[in-house]
Scaffold this motif. Structure first.
Motif, PDB file in Angstrom:
ATOM      1  N   VAL A  38      45.168  34.273  27.191  1.00 48.77           N
ATOM      2  CA  VAL A  38      44.157  34.419  28.147  1.00 48.77           C
ATOM      3  C   VAL A  38      42.857  33.403  28.239  1.00 48.77           C
ATOM      4  O   VAL A  38      42.271  33.155  29.351  1.00 48.77           O
ATOM      5  CB  VAL A  38      43.597  36.090  27.925  1.00 48.77           C
ATOM      6  N   LEU A  39      42.513  33.154  27.142  1.00 47.42           N
ATOM      7  CA  LEU A  39      41.354  32.171  26.901  1.00 47.42           C
ATOM      8  C   LEU A  39      41.600  30.893  27.910  1.00 47.42           C
ATOM      9  O   LEU A  39      40.938  30.369  28.673  1.00 47.42           O
ATOM     10  CB  LEU A  39      41.075  31.714  25.546  1.00 47.42           C
ATOM     11  N   VAL A  40      42.841  30.212  27.682  1.00 50.87           N
ATOM     12  CA  VAL A  40      43.361  29.068  28.279  1.00 50.87           C
ATOM     13  C   VAL A  40      43.297  29.242  29.822  1.00 50.87           C
ATOM     14  O   VAL A  40      42.781  28.594  30.577  1.00 50.87           O
ATOM     15  CB  VAL A  40      44.532  28.751  27.747  1.00 50.87           C
ATOM     16  N   GLU A  41      43.975  30.362  30.067  1.00 49.03           N
ATOM     17  CA  GLU A  41      43.871  30.693  31.582  1.00 49.03           C
ATOM     18  C   GLU A  41      42.423  31.194  32.280  1.00 49.03           C
ATOM     19  O   GLU A  41      42.279  30.643  33.396  1.00 49.03           O
ATOM     20  CB  GLU A  41      44.892  31.996  31.796  1.00 49.03           C
ATOM     21  N   LEU A  42      41.814  31.502  31.640  1.00 50.56           N
ATOM     22  CA  LEU A  42      40.419  31.977  32.209  1.00 50.56           C
ATOM     23  C   LEU A  42      39.537  30.681  32.400  1.00 50.56           C
ATOM     24  O   LEU A  42      39.002  30.326  33.282  1.00 50.56           O
ATOM     25  CB  LEU A  42      39.553  33.034  31.194  1.00 50.56           C
ATOM     26  N   LYS A  43      39.690  29.851  31.350  1.00 51.40           N
ATOM     27  CA  LYS A  43      38.994  28.396  31.368  1.00 51.40           C
ATOM     28  C   LYS A  43      39.859  27.696  32.516  1.00 51.40           C
ATOM     29  O   LYS A  43      39.006  27.047  33.398  1.00 51.40           O
ATOM     30  CB  LYS A  43      39.278  27.704  30.063  1.00 51.40           C
ATOM     31  N   ARG A  44      40.964  27.859  32.794  1.00 52.64           N
ATOM     32  CA  ARG A  44      41.647  26.970  33.990  1.00 52.64           C
ATOM     33  C   ARG A  44      41.144  27.503  35.275  1.00 52.64           C
ATOM     34  O   ARG A  44      40.923  26.759  36.258  1.00 52.64           O
ATOM     35  CB  ARG A  44      43.159  27.266  33.749  1.00 52.64           C
ATOM     36  N   HIS A  45      41.197  28.664  35.456  1.00 52.76           N
ATOM     37  CA  HIS A  45      40.560  29.550  36.728  1.00 52.76           C
ATOM     38  C   HIS A  45      39.199  29.114  36.830  1.00 52.76           C
ATOM     39  O   HIS A  45      38.608  28.964  37.917  1.00 52.76           O
ATOM     40  CB  HIS A  45      40.945  31.106  36.682  1.00 52.76           C
ATOM     41  N   GLN A  46      38.267  28.889  35.791  1.00 53.03           N
ATOM     42  CA  GLN A  46      37.248  28.723  35.872  1.00 53.03           C
ATOM     43  C   GLN A  46      36.894  27.281  36.451  1.00 53.03           C
ATOM     44  O   GLN A  46      35.811  27.127  37.104  1.00 53.03           O
ATOM     45  CB  GLN A  46      36.407  28.841  34.578  1.00 53.03           C
ATOM     46  N   GLN A  47      37.733  26.445  36.068  1.00 50.88           N
ATOM     47  CA  GLN A  47      37.492  25.022  36.531  1.00 50.88           C
ATOM     48  C   GLN A  47      38.094  24.785  37.902  1.00 50.88           C
ATOM     49  O   GLN A  47      37.685  24.243  38.767  1.00 50.88           O
ATOM     50  CB  GLN A  47      38.555  24.140  35.668  1.00 50.88           C
ATOM     51  N   THR A  48      39.206  25.603  38.279  1.00 50.42           N
ATOM     52  CA  THR A  48      39.754  25.423  39.571  1.00 50.42           C
ATOM     53  C   THR A  48      39.284  26.339  40.654  1.00 50.42           C
ATOM     54  O   THR A  48      39.179  25.956  41.784  1.00 50.42           O
ATOM     55  CB  THR A  48      41.511  25.702  39.545  1.00 50.42           C
ATOM     56  N   ASP A  49      38.739  27.487  40.337  1.00 47.02           N
ATOM     57  CA  ASP A  49      38.232  28.478  40.988  1.00 47.02           C
ATOM     58  C   ASP A  49      37.286  29.359  40.538  1.00 47.02           C
ATOM     59  O   ASP A  49      37.444  30.537  40.700  1.00 47.02           O
ATOM     60  CB  ASP A  49      39.558  29.400  41.838  1.00 47.02           C
ATOM     61  N   GLY A  50      36.014  28.825  40.341  1.00 45.84           N
ATOM     62  CA  GLY A  50      35.135  29.483  39.665  1.00 45.84           C
ATOM     63  C   GLY A  50      34.270  30.758  40.530  1.00 45.84           C
ATOM     64  O   GLY A  50      33.879  31.602  39.902  1.00 45.84           O
ATOM     65  N   LYS A  51      34.705  30.950  41.858  1.00 42.34           N
ATOM     66  CA  LYS A  51      34.253  31.972  42.411  1.00 42.34           C
ATOM     67  C   LYS A  51      34.778  33.294  42.280  1.00 42.34           C
ATOM     68  O   LYS A  51      34.470  34.256  42.888  1.00 42.34           O
ATOM     69  CB  LYS A  51      34.034  31.450  44.090  1.00 42.34           C
ATOM     70  N   ILE A  52      36.171  33.152  41.846  1.00 45.40           N
ATOM     71  CA  ILE A  52      36.895  34.272  41.601  1.00 45.40           C
ATOM     72  C   ILE A  52      36.369  35.228  40.882  1.00 45.40           C
ATOM     73  O   ILE A  52      35.835  34.743  39.723  1.00 45.40           O
ATOM     74  CB  ILE A  52      38.280  33.851  41.277  1.00 45.40           C
ATOM     75  N   GLN A  53      36.527  36.511  41.035  1.00 49.17           N
ATOM     76  CA  GLN A  53      36.171  37.702  40.220  1.00 49.17           C
ATOM     77  C   GLN A  53      36.911  37.693  38.917  1.00 49.17           C
ATOM     78  O   GLN A  53      38.152  37.802  38.936  1.00 49.17           O
ATOM     79  CB  GLN A  53      35.829  39.060  40.757  1.00 49.17           C
ATOM     80  N   LEU A  54      36.344  38.106  37.808  1.00 45.03           N
ATOM     81  CA  LEU A  54      37.122  38.306  36.491  1.00 45.03           C
ATOM     82  C   LEU A  54      37.906  39.614  36.916  1.00 45.03           C
ATOM     83  O   LEU A  54      39.342  39.275  36.647  1.00 45.03           O
ATOM     84  CB  LEU A  54      36.213  38.621  35.532  1.00 45.03           C
ATOM     85  N   LYS A  55      37.721  40.619  37.349  1.00 42.64           N
ATOM     86  CA  LYS A  55      38.713  41.519  37.913  1.00 42.64           C
ATOM     87  C   LYS A  55      39.779  41.196  38.643  1.00 42.64           C
ATOM     88  O   LYS A  55      41.159  41.579  38.370  1.00 42.64           O
ATOM     89  CB  LYS A  55      38.074  42.652  38.627  1.00 42.64           C
ATOM     90  N   THR A  56      39.526  40.331  39.471  1.00 43.71           N
ATOM     91  CA  THR A  56      40.760  39.802  40.399  1.00 43.71           C
ATOM     92  C   THR A  56      41.764  38.984  39.558  1.00 43.71           C
ATOM     93  O   THR A  56      43.079  39.148  39.667  1.00 43.71           O
ATOM     94  CB  THR A  56      40.195  38.831  41.362  1.00 43.71           C
ATOM     95  N   VAL A  57      41.205  38.217  38.604  1.00 42.92           N
ATOM     96  CA  VAL A  57      42.316  37.626  37.634  1.00 42.92           C
ATOM     97  C   VAL A  57      43.030  38.533  36.720  1.00 42.92           C
ATOM     98  O   VAL A  57      43.981  38.548  36.508  1.00 42.92           O
ATOM     99  CB  VAL A  57      41.396  36.746  36.805  1.00 42.92           C
ATOM    100  N   LEU A  58      42.250  39.522  36.072  1.00 40.33           N
ATOM    101  CA  LEU A  58      42.889  40.409  35.343  1.00 40.33           C
ATOM    102  C   LEU A  58      43.902  41.455  36.039  1.00 40.33           C
ATOM    103  O   LEU A  58      44.897  41.556  35.255  1.00 40.33           O
ATOM    104  CB  LEU A  58      41.750  41.356  34.599  1.00 40.33           C
ATOM    105  N   ASN A  59      43.712  41.526  37.223  1.00 39.76           N
ATOM    106  CA  ASN A  59      44.786  42.279  37.944  1.00 39.76           C
ATOM    107  C   ASN A  59      46.077  41.511  38.149  1.00 39.76           C
ATOM    108  O   ASN A  59      47.034  42.290  38.428  1.00 39.76           O
ATOM    109  CB  ASN A  59      44.112  42.627  39.331  1.00 39.76           C
TER     110      ASN A  59
END
Length: 403
Positions: A273-294
């Motif tokens: 999860v930590l690696v994926e959150l950091k990757r999403h943060q770099q590539t699409d920082g506007k996405i909501q946390l809830k959207t990623v967890l879903n």
């Protein structure tokens, strides 16, 4: 007064296969059970299709204070031997997952097979019959039996003599089927030590803190990895219930859990999860946390986790510490069960008769000649998935060769 070579107490899996094997050696055999029909646990197992063995039976799939004890019996009558017997009766079966073998049609096929083998060798099964007294004689045993009706009223009494007595009573798991701890009482009567026993392969219940949050998630299932304090780990399904958490992974780990301990649950076993959150943060920082967890979790579970633990920010707004906390909660949830659902739903009883005073080759007591213990009553407990049935077949067969 009737006389038999062998009396077996308990018409379950171990008792029935023992009777067939002993009868095949020309012994006169009587199996008694206080229930109204034989093999009740066989009939209800596997959702009515009987998970009768596993392709991958190994000694390390069993728990015991003496881990070597089960090896001889499991080698003497292995899963392939039982499968051959099932095939001989042309019972159709299939592998469900992880080597678990089930009947295609009904658990009754397995019970009918065992009863047919017993009939062939003229062994007898008498139900609604309970043991009230046991007296060791110079040679053999004198038993006091009671015939009862379905309301447990005593209809008649009888005294019977036997050369050998086999205890195949199981443990107290699933008392609605008539299960009790009677076998442990008999063992102690004859000087055997009984290890502390408890319900196992059993769901966990919520602790008071978690219950208000998660009991609403009943019915949600997801793949997890769960780890006991001992380090024993299982990957399979978790099921949320009104009362707590269940599913194959949880039942498995319950064998290794002690009251008061936590278990570590990875809700996203295929995701760092930590690696994926950091990757999403770099590539699409506007996405909501809830959207990623879903993407990783059932939506209702995500909603509850967000409500209790997380703030629904854009990923760009999360700092390193916040992301670590989120990742830790998902990949390393330390859950402290309030307890278990107990014997009511437990598939087996963990613990039982100390095997150090039992012959691993014959299942005969080292303390009392002619007394045998087989199946779940012994301190041998298998993993979920057909292992406990295989122990019943193997230990019952071993005793049946020598009793």
């Amino acid at each position: 007064m009737r006389s038999k070579d062998i009396v077996i107490i308990g018409a379950g899996a171990a008792g029935l296969i023992c009777a067939a094997q002993a009868g095949a050696r020309g012994k006169s055999v009587l199996v008694i059970d206080h229930a109204n029909k034989p093999g009740k646990k066989i009939l209800m197992s596997g959702g009515g299709r009987c998970n009768f063995t596993n392709l991958y039976v190994e000694p390390d799939c069993f728990l015991s204070s003496n881990p070597h004890f089960c090896k001889s019996a499991l080698k003497g009558y292995d899963q392939w031997a039982f499968i051959a017997q099932v095939d001989q009766y042309q019972i159709p079966w299939h592998e469900k997952e992880e080597g678990q073998l089930f009947c295609d049609n009904s658990s009754k096929d397995i019970l009918d097979m065992l009863l047919a083998d017993i009939t062939k060798v003229n062994a007898t099964v008498e139900v609604l019959t309970q043991l009230k007294s046991v007296e060791k004689q110079t040679i053999g045993f004198k038993l006091g039996l009671e015939k009862i009706d379905k309301k447990k009223n005593v209809i008649s009494t009888e005294v019977i003599q036997c050369q050998s007595l086999v205890i195949a009573t199981g443990g107290p798991s699933i008392p609605t089927l008539g299960a009790t701890g009677f076998g442990f009482q008999l063992a102690e009567q004859f000087g055997h030590k009984v290890h502390t026993y408890r319900a196992s392969l059993v769901p966990f219940t919520w602790n008071n803190e978690d219950k208000p949050w998660f009991s609403e998630l009943s019915g949600i299932s997801l793949p997890i990895t769960v780890t006991a304090k001992s380090g024993k780990q299982f990957t399979n399904q978790l099921l949320f219930t009104h009362r707590g958490i269940s599913g194959p992974a949880i039942l498995q780990v319950s064998n290794y859990w002690q009251p008061g301990e936590s278990v570590k649950i990875n809700l996203c076993p295929s995701v760092d999860v930590l690696v994926e959150l950091k990757r999403h943060q770099q590539t699409d920082g506007k996405i909501q946390l809830k959207t990623v967890l879903n993407q990783w979790l059932p939506k209702r579970l995500t909603d509850k986790l967000m409500e209790r633990y997380f703030t629904n920010k854009k990923l760009a707004e999360l700092n390193s510490n916040e992301m670590s906390l989120i990742a830790n909660q998902l990949n390393h949830w330390h859950f402290i069960p309030g307890g278990t659902e107990g014997y009511r739903t437990a598939e087996v009883t963990l613990g039982g008769v100390d095997t150090n005073d039992i012959s691993s080759k014959t299942m005969e007591s080292k303390l009392v000649a002619g007394l045998y213990f087989i199946g779940e009553v012994l301190d041998v407990t298998g993993h979920l998935g057909g292992f406990n049935f295989q122990w019943a077949w193997a230990s019952g067969y071993a005793a049946g060769k020598y009793v």
